[in-house]
Write an enzyme that holds these catalytic residues in place. Structure first.
Site, short mmCIF file in Angstrom:
data_model
loop_
_atom_site.label_atom_id
_atom_site.label_comp_id
_atom_site.label_asym_id
_atom_site.label_seq_id
_atom_site.Cartn_x
_atom_site.Cartn_y
_atom_site.Cartn_z
CG ASN A 143 -4.34 -3.95 -1.57
OD1 ASN A 143 -5.38 -4.29 -2.05
ND2 ASN A 143 -3.75 -2.64 -1.65
CE LYS B 162 -11.94 -43.04 -36.40
NZ LYS B 162 -10.81 -42.63 -36.74
CB THR C 267 16.45 -38.79 -33.85
OG1 THR C 267 17.10 -39.22 -35.17
CG2 THR C 267 17.13 -39.15 -32.69
CG HIS C 268 15.33 -35.96 -37.22
ND1 HIS C 268 15.37 -34.33 -37.21
CD2 HIS C 268 16.57 -36.45 -36.72
CE1 HIS C 268 16.57 -34.19 -36.66
NE2 HIS C 268 17.47 -35.19 -36.38
CE1 TYR D 265 -4.77 -5.96 -5.36
CE2 TYR D 265 -5.92 -4.18 -5.76
CZ TYR D 265 -5.73 -5.44 -5.78
OH TYR D 265 -7.05 -6.30 -6.16
CD GLU E 185 -7.39 -37.53 -30.91
OE1 GLU E 185 -7.21 -37.68 -31.99
OE2 GLU E 185 -8.68 -37.51 -30.36
CB SER F 277 -16.60 -42.56 -35.09
OG SER F 277 -17.34 -41.91 -35.88
CE LYS G 208 -8.19 -13.52 -6.55
NZ LYS G 208 -7.09 -12.38 -6.53
CG ASN H 90 -11.76 -42.05 -32.52
OD1 ASN H 90 -11.02 -42.71 -33.42
ND2 ASN H 90 -12.70 -41.55 -33.11
CD GLN I 179 -11.30 -9.07 -8.08
OE1 GLN I 179 -11.15 -8.57 -6.93
NE2 GLN I 179 -12.22 -8.58 -8.95
CB SER J 70 -12.79 -11.79 -7.62
OG SER J 70 -12.79 -11.21 -6.09
N1 ARG Z 1 -10.49 -9.21 -4.81
C1 ARG Z 1 -9.08 -8.38 -4.78
C2 ARG Z 1 -8.03 -9.23 -5.47
O1 ARG Z 1 -8.34 -10.22 -5.71
C3 ARG Z 1 -8.90 -8.28 -3.34
C4 ARG Z 1 -8.01 -7.00 -3.07
C5 ARG Z 1 -9.07 -5.75 -3.41
N2 ARG Z 1 -8.33 -4.40 -2.96
C6 ARG Z 1 -8.56 -3.39 -3.19
N3 ARG Z 1 -7.60 -2.50 -2.94
N4 ARG Z 1 -9.59 -3.14 -4.16
O2 ARG Z 1 -6.99 -8.76 -5.63
#
Ligand code: ARG
Length: 462
Positions: free
Chosen positions: A113, A286, A158-159, A320, A293, A280, A328, A288, A325, A26
Site C-alpha cells: 500500500n 482531399k 468573438t462568437h 487502502y 481532428e 481520402s 494507473k 484532410n 489499483q 495489474s
Molecule cells: N497493485 C496494487 C495497487 O496498485 C498494489 C497494492 C495492493 N495492496 C493490497 N493490499 N492488495 O494498488
C-alpha cells in the site's frame, strides 16, 4: 505456477481461480513503474540497515539483486508472471529467488500500500518534468511563428463572428499564455505530491523503529506524509495531474478546432504541411486535417480518464481499497495521450504557414474597424454609449449601400454626427486600427513585437 510467487499464499486454502488471477493482476500495466519500485526498495533497505533491522551485508545483497533485476527488465530478459499480481510482488519474488533469505527481509515494515503510493509519486515527479519539457518546444514554435507575423493582420473573432483586427502574432501568443499556465500548473502539482508515503505500511505504520525521513531524503522527497492513513488512502494527486492534462487537452483542442476551420476553403487562412494531413480513399482532391481532428478527439480520452479517476476515488471507505489499483490505467492513458498530442502539436505549428495575402484580402469586410470608430468618437468628447449608437447606425447605412465605413463620405459621417472630422479616415481600416491599439496586452504590432521578445527571452532560459 511455481510454488511461492504470491507472498500471501499460505493464508488461503485454495489457489485463486484463473479468472481471479486475470481479474486482479495489474502487472500488465504497472510494470512500467519498475524503476521507481526498485529505487524505492533500495532506499527502504538502506534505511532498514541504518536502523539495524537488517545487516549491511544483507543490504548489499538486496541492492545488488535489485540492480540485476532492473537490468534484466531493461534488457527484456525478465519473465513477468501475472500470477505475481503486480510489479511489487514480481520484483520481490524475483529477488527472493535470486538472493534467498535477505530478500525475505525487504518487506519489513512496508506494505504494497505504501509501496505503490511511493512508486506512483516517484513516477509522476519524472512524468511531470517530461510533460513540461514537451510544452516548452510547442511554446517556442508558437513564438517563432508569432515572430514572423508581428505586423500581418487577421480578424479576431468573438462568437465566431468578425470582431476586431489583430496581428497574427497576437492570436498565436494567446496559446503561449495558456500553455504557460499549464506548465506552472504541472509544477504546482509536482510540488504538492512530492512527499513520501513510504513507511506508512498497510495503514497504521509500524512497531519497528524505522526512519521515514531517511527514505524520504534518499528519494528526494521534500517531506514525509504525516498521516499514514491518508498516505495509503488518497490519490488526489493522480486526479490533479489528470486534470492538468485535461486542461492541456482543452487548449490543444481549441487550437486544433481553429486550425481545422482556418485550413478550410471557407477561411483559407493557413496551410498545414502535407506531412500532417491525410487524404481520402475516395475523393482524390482531399487534404484532410485528421491529425488535428484526432487531437481534438483525444481530449475526450483525457476527460474520460479524469472522470474515471474521480469516480474511483469517490466514496471509498478510508484506508487502502483495491479500487485504487485502477488509478494507473487512467493515469497512464492521460499522460500518454497528452504527451503524444503535445509532440505532434509542436510539429504541426512548426510546419504551418499563415496565408497573409489571402487573409489580408478579406480584412476590410465585416466592419472590424467599428469599435475603433466608436473610440474615435470618444476622443471627440462623445460618451461611449452614444458613440456606440452612432456607429451602429453608420454600419447599418453601410450594409444597406454595400459600403465599408472607410468608403463613407465626410458628409455622410457628419449627417450622423457633427463631431466627425476628416481625420476619421486615419482611424478606419484594419491596419489603422491595429497600429492604434494603446492598451497593454492588446493585439497590435507594438504590443506583440514586445511580447515576442519577452517570450523568446523567458523560454530561452528553460
Ligand atoms: N497493485 C496494487 C495497487 O496498485 C498494489 C497494492 C495492493 N495492496 C493490497 N493490499 N492488495 O494498488
Amino acid at each position: 505456477m511455481p510454488g511461492k510467487q504470491r507472498s500471501w499464499e499460505k493464508r488461503l486454502a485454495a489457489k485463486p481461480d484463473e479468472l481471479t488471477v486475470d481479474y486482479v493482476e495489474s502487472l500488465s500495466y504497472d510494470r512500467r513503474l519498475y524503476k521507481y519500485d526498485i529505487v524505492g526498495s533500495i532506499a527502504h533497505a538502506g534505511m532498514l540497515a541504518e536502523q539495524k533491522l537488517i545487516t549491511t551485508s544483507e543490504f548489499k545483497a538486496i541492492k545488488r539483486g535489485l540492480i540485476e533485476i532492473s537490468e534484466e527488465i531493461e534488457a527484456g530478459r525478465f519473465k513477468f508472471d501475472k500470477a505475481c499480481e503486480d510489479i511489487h510482488m514480481a520484483i520481490e519474488a524475483a529477488l527472493i529467488k535470486k538472493i534467498g533469505q535477505p530478500g525475505e527481509k525487504l518487506h519489513t515494515a512496508r506494505s504494497r500500500n505504501d509501496q505503490v503510493a511511493t512508486d506512483i509519486r516517484l513516477w509522476l515527479r519524472d512524468e511531470i518534468e517530461t510533460q513540461q519539457a514537451r510544452i516548452v518546444p510547442l511554446q517556442k514554435a508558437l513564438v517563432q511563428l508569432a515572430g514572423k507575423h508581428t505586423k500581418d493582420l487577421m480578424p479576431a473573432y468573438t462568437h465566431l463572428q468578425r470582431a476586431q483586427p489583430i496581428v497574427i502574432g497576437a492570436y498565436l501568443l494567446s496559446f503561449v499564455e495558456q500553455l504557460e499556465r499549464d506548465f506552472v500548473r504541472l509544477g504546482n502539482c509536482r510540488q504538492l505530491l512530492n512527499v513520501s508515503p513510504l513507511g506508512s505500511g498497510a495503514i497504521a505504520g509500524s512497531t519497528l523503529g524505522i526512519d521515514r525521513s531517511s527514505t524520504a531524503r534518499q528519494l528526494g522527497f521534500a517531506d514525509i506524509c504525516h498521516s499514514s492513513v491518508d498516505a495509503i488512502s488518497d490519490r488526489d494527486f493522480c486526479a490533479e495531474f489528470i486534470f492538468a492534462c485535461a486542461l492541456i487537452g482543452v487548449h490543444l483542442s481549441r487550437l486544433a478546432e481553429d486550425w481545422i476551420l482556418f485550413s478550410s476553403n471557407e477561411f483559407d487562412f493557413i496551410r498545414i504541411d502535407d506531412a500532417f494531413c491525410t487524404s481520402s480513399s475516395m475523393m482524390p482532391q482531399k487534404r484532410n486535417p485528421d491529425v488535428l481532428e484526432l487531437m481534438r478527439g483525444k481530449t475526450g480520452t483525457i476527460y474520460g480518464a479524469l472522470i474515471a479517476m474521480l469516480t474511483i476515488l469517490k466514496g471509498q471507505p478510508s484506508g487502502y481499497n483495491r479500487d485504487l489499483q485502477e488509478d494507473k490505467i487512467h493515469l497512464f492513458a492521460a499522460a500518454d495521450t497528452v504527451g503524444a498530442s503535445l509532440d505532434i502539436a509542436k510539429a504541426i505549428v512548426a510546419h504551418t504557414k499563415f496565408k497573409t495575402k489571402e487573409i489580408a484580402s478579406g480584412l476590410e469586410t465585416g466592419f472590424l474597424d467599428a469599435t475603433a470608430l466608436a473610440e474615435y468618437l470618444v476622443g471627440k468628447g462623445i460618451p461611449f454609449r452614444q458613440a456606440h449608437g452612432i456607429v451602429g447606425a453608420l454600419v447599418t447605412l453601410c450594409e444597406k449601400n454595400g459600403q465599408r465605413l472607410s468608403e463613407l463620405s465626410l458628409e455622410a459621417f457628419r449627417e450622423c454626427c457633427a463631431a466627425i472630422d476628416d481625420d476619421v479616415y486615419e482611424h478606419l481600416g484594419a491596419a489603422n486600427v491595429a497600429k492604434r491599439y494603446l492598451s497593454a496586452g492588446a493585439g497590435g504590432p507594438r504590443q506583440i513585437h514586445e511580447r515576442v521578445s519577452y517570450w523568446k527571452q523567458h523560454l530561452g532560459t528553460r
